[in-house]
Design a protein around this motif. Structure first.
Motif, PDB file in Angstrom:
ATOM      1  N   ASP A 167     -25.711 -14.830 -25.461  1.00  0.00           N
ATOM      2  CA  ASP A 167     -26.865 -16.015 -25.399  1.00  0.00           C
ATOM      3  C   ASP A 167     -26.202 -17.224 -25.829  1.00  0.00           C
ATOM      4  OD1 ASP A 167     -28.777 -14.301 -24.634  1.00  0.00           O
ATOM      5  OD2 ASP A 167     -29.739 -14.472 -26.420  1.00  0.00           O
ATOM      6  N   HIS A 176     -31.401 -21.298 -22.627  1.00  0.00           N
ATOM      7  CA  HIS A 176     -29.928 -20.675 -22.616  1.00  0.00           C
ATOM      8  C   HIS A 176     -29.595 -19.957 -21.492  1.00  0.00           C
ATOM      9  CE1 HIS A 176     -32.112 -16.899 -23.880  1.00  0.00           C
ATOM     10  NE2 HIS A 176     -31.089 -16.394 -23.781  1.00  0.00           N
ATOM     11  N   HIS A 234     -32.340 -15.925 -17.134  1.00  0.00           N
ATOM     12  CA  HIS A 234     -33.397 -16.968 -17.695  1.00  0.00           C
ATOM     13  C   HIS A 234     -33.207 -18.255 -16.890  1.00  0.00           C
ATOM     14  CE1 HIS A 234     -33.970 -13.835 -20.657  1.00  0.00           C
ATOM     15  NE2 HIS A 234     -32.778 -14.017 -21.356  1.00  0.00           N
ATOM     16  N   HIS A 272     -28.292 -16.430 -20.527  1.00  0.00           N
ATOM     17  CA  HIS A 272     -27.777 -15.077 -20.902  1.00  0.00           C
ATOM     18  C   HIS A 272     -26.637 -14.481 -20.134  1.00  0.00           C
ATOM     19  CE1 HIS A 272     -28.634 -10.761 -22.106  1.00  0.00           C
ATOM     20  NE2 HIS A 272     -28.238 -10.447 -21.046  1.00  0.00           N
ATOM     21  N   HIS A 279     -29.076  -5.978 -27.204  1.00  0.00           N
ATOM     22  CA  HIS A 279     -28.606  -7.038 -26.578  1.00  0.00           C
ATOM     23  C   HIS A 279     -27.522  -6.958 -25.701  1.00  0.00           C
ATOM     24  CE1 HIS A 279     -28.078 -11.538 -26.050  1.00  0.00           C
ATOM     25  NE2 HIS A 279     -28.811 -11.085 -25.515  1.00  0.00           N
ATOM     26  N   ARG A 310     -30.598  -5.923 -32.277  1.00  0.00           N
ATOM     27  CA  ARG A 310     -31.040  -7.162 -32.914  1.00  0.00           C
ATOM     28  C   ARG A 310     -32.449  -7.007 -32.993  1.00  0.00           C
ATOM     29  NH1 ARG A 310     -30.720 -12.112 -28.680  1.00  0.00           N
ATOM     30  NH2 ARG A 310     -31.958 -11.216 -27.211  1.00  0.00           N
TER      31      ARG A 310
END
Ligand SMILES: [Zn+2]
Length: 457
Positions: free
Chosen positions: A360, A435, A404, A437, A356, A347
């Motif tokens: 997410d 969010h 995160h 991950h 990635h 992405r």
């Protein structure tokens, strides 16, 4: 002399008496004979033509009544059949007398709009008529033959199908092509459908020749994205006008599954198992009567079953040691519930193309992040672009990553159970919003979590 005269007179008298008796007797006998052959009767004429002789006017009246009723049944309108008839007294020989039914037929035959022919009826409804019985019979045979073969032991129409020789309207359908089309056309019928595993709403619709909107219209109570196994839906399906039920006697072989024998094993947790020795399946020969409706099986009755090859048993070790709360199941739950904003793959983000390696999952700041399965915390701390990161190693070596986080609730070395809160959602590290991950790594390599996660969140 006198004696002689007297003798003569009495002789004459003796002759006259028997003559009278004889004559009377003859008359009586003749009358009896005539009476036994001839009876007073009524001659019936229709349009000037002699139809027959009946014993009593009531026989004629009865015939007219039933003929008029029959004509009404056939044509749907009243006919006055009596006006064309004429009745007069006569003498008739008994054998000449006709029944009410014979008079009735003669009366019906006066009606031009009616003919006598072979009539094909389905459930009492006239489908068509033919002068030739075999042409109708061969249509029925042709329909039956689509569903029969050398194994067929029984066949029958589901409907009441009959061919009779009777009066019918002159304009009754008699084109064989039209009659056959009526018999073989499909009609739409509402039936119930029970949802099975793997069904989707659109598949059910297309499998039954319906548009999705039609299916929804028929099932206002059903929720299109919450289809459950066992739900019953209304569907429309094409059903042949004539349905044929057949029974076939078939002999076939069938696998007998290897029976499983469980043995207790203390080295395994409760709920876990391990095959120790794999058995082999056996074979049996089955003879069954299988019932079909329009070629679809609806019932199977096993007549005889015999084992040809015996199966051998499979031995499975079954765990009996209580499962610690933190033991892994080997199956993974969603760490948070929310919308997946990015999946595994390449992405563009932060101005460049990168790979990635996880999902997410959007969730509000501070939401609990749950351990996807039981295991031991391998890492809990700051890790560059991951921000606040937790890594859990599960019993089979598989690792799960949770990145995160705004804060961490566990530390390295700690044992955690499936569903335990291990961190709080945030946007630390290289992140554009709150969010979680989530990654799954097997033997160190990234896998697509969708292949491992439970479907429900
Ligand atoms: Zn991510």
């Amino acid at each position: 002399m006198k004696d002689k005269l007297t003798e003569l007179i009495s002789y004459n008298r003796n002759i006259k008496k028997p003559m009278i008796i004889f004559t009377v007797t003859v008359v009586i006998i003749c009358t009896l004979i005539i009476r036994s052959f001839y009876v007073p009767a009524y001659a019936i004429k229709i349009n000037g033509q002699n139809i027959g002789v009946v014993a009593d006017p009531s026989v004629f009246e009865e015939a007219v009544d039933s003929a008029e009723t029959k004509v009404f049944e056939i044509l749907g309108k009243d006919y006055n059949l009596e006006s064309s008839t004429d009745i007069s007294m006569t003498l008739a020989v008994k054998e000449q007398l006709v029944s009410s039914n014979e008079i009735k037929d003669s009366l019906i035959e006066q009606v031009n709009e009616i003919k006598k022919s072979y009539i094909l009826k389905v459930d009492g409804i006239i489908i068509g008529a033919s002068e030739d019985k075999s042409s109708l019979q061969s249509m029925l045979d042709k329909i039956i033959s689509q569903y029969t073969n050398e194994n067929t032991t029984y066949y029958q129409f589901e409907q009441d199908v009959s061919i009779t020789y009777d009066y019918t309207a002159e304009n009754t359908q008699s084109d064989p092509a039209v009659i056959y089309k009526t018999l073989t056309d499909n009609k739409e019928e509402a039936v119930l459908y029970t949802v099975v595993k793997g069904d989707t709403y659109s598949e059910i619709a297309s499998n039954n020749g319906m548009r999705l909107s039609e299916l929804m219209e028929l099932n206002p109570q059903a929720s299109i994205d919450r289809l459950m196994i066992g739900d019953v839906l209304n569907i429309k399906t094409a059903v042949p006008f004539l349905s044929v039920k057949t029974v076939e006697n078939i002999t076939y072989t069938e696998e007998i599954e290897s029976p499983i024998e469980y043995v207790d094993d203390v080295s395994l947790y409760v709920g876990n198992s391990k095959t120790i020795s794999e058995g082999t399946n056996g074979t049996s020969r089955i003879n069954a009567d299988i019932t079909y409706l329009n070629g679809k099986e609806i019932e199977r009755k096993i007549i005889k079953s015999s084992v040809i090859v015996e199966p051998t048993k499979t031995v499975v070790a079954k765990g009996i040691t209580p499962r610690p709360k933190t033991a892994s199941f080997g199956e993974y739950i969603w760490p948070v519930s929310g919308k997946v904003t990015s999946g595994v793959g390449s992405r563009y983000i932060f101005g460049s193309k990168n790979y990635h390696g996880g999902l997410d999952i959007a969730a509000p700041y501070g939401t609990n992040v749950k351990a996807s399965d039981g295991g031991r915390v391998a890492f809990a701390g700051w890790s560059d672009s991951y921000g606040n990161l937790v890594i859990i190693t599960h019993d089979n070596g598989t690792q799960t990553y949770y990145a995160h986080n705004s804060s961490l609730l566990v530390s390295k070395g700690e044992k955690v159970y499936r569903g335990q809160a291990i961190a709080k959602v945030g946007s630390t590290g290289q992140s554009t919003g709150n969010h979680s991950h989530f990654e799954i790594r097997v033997d160190g390599s990234i896998r697509n979590p969708y292949d491992y996660l439970y479907a429900s969140r």
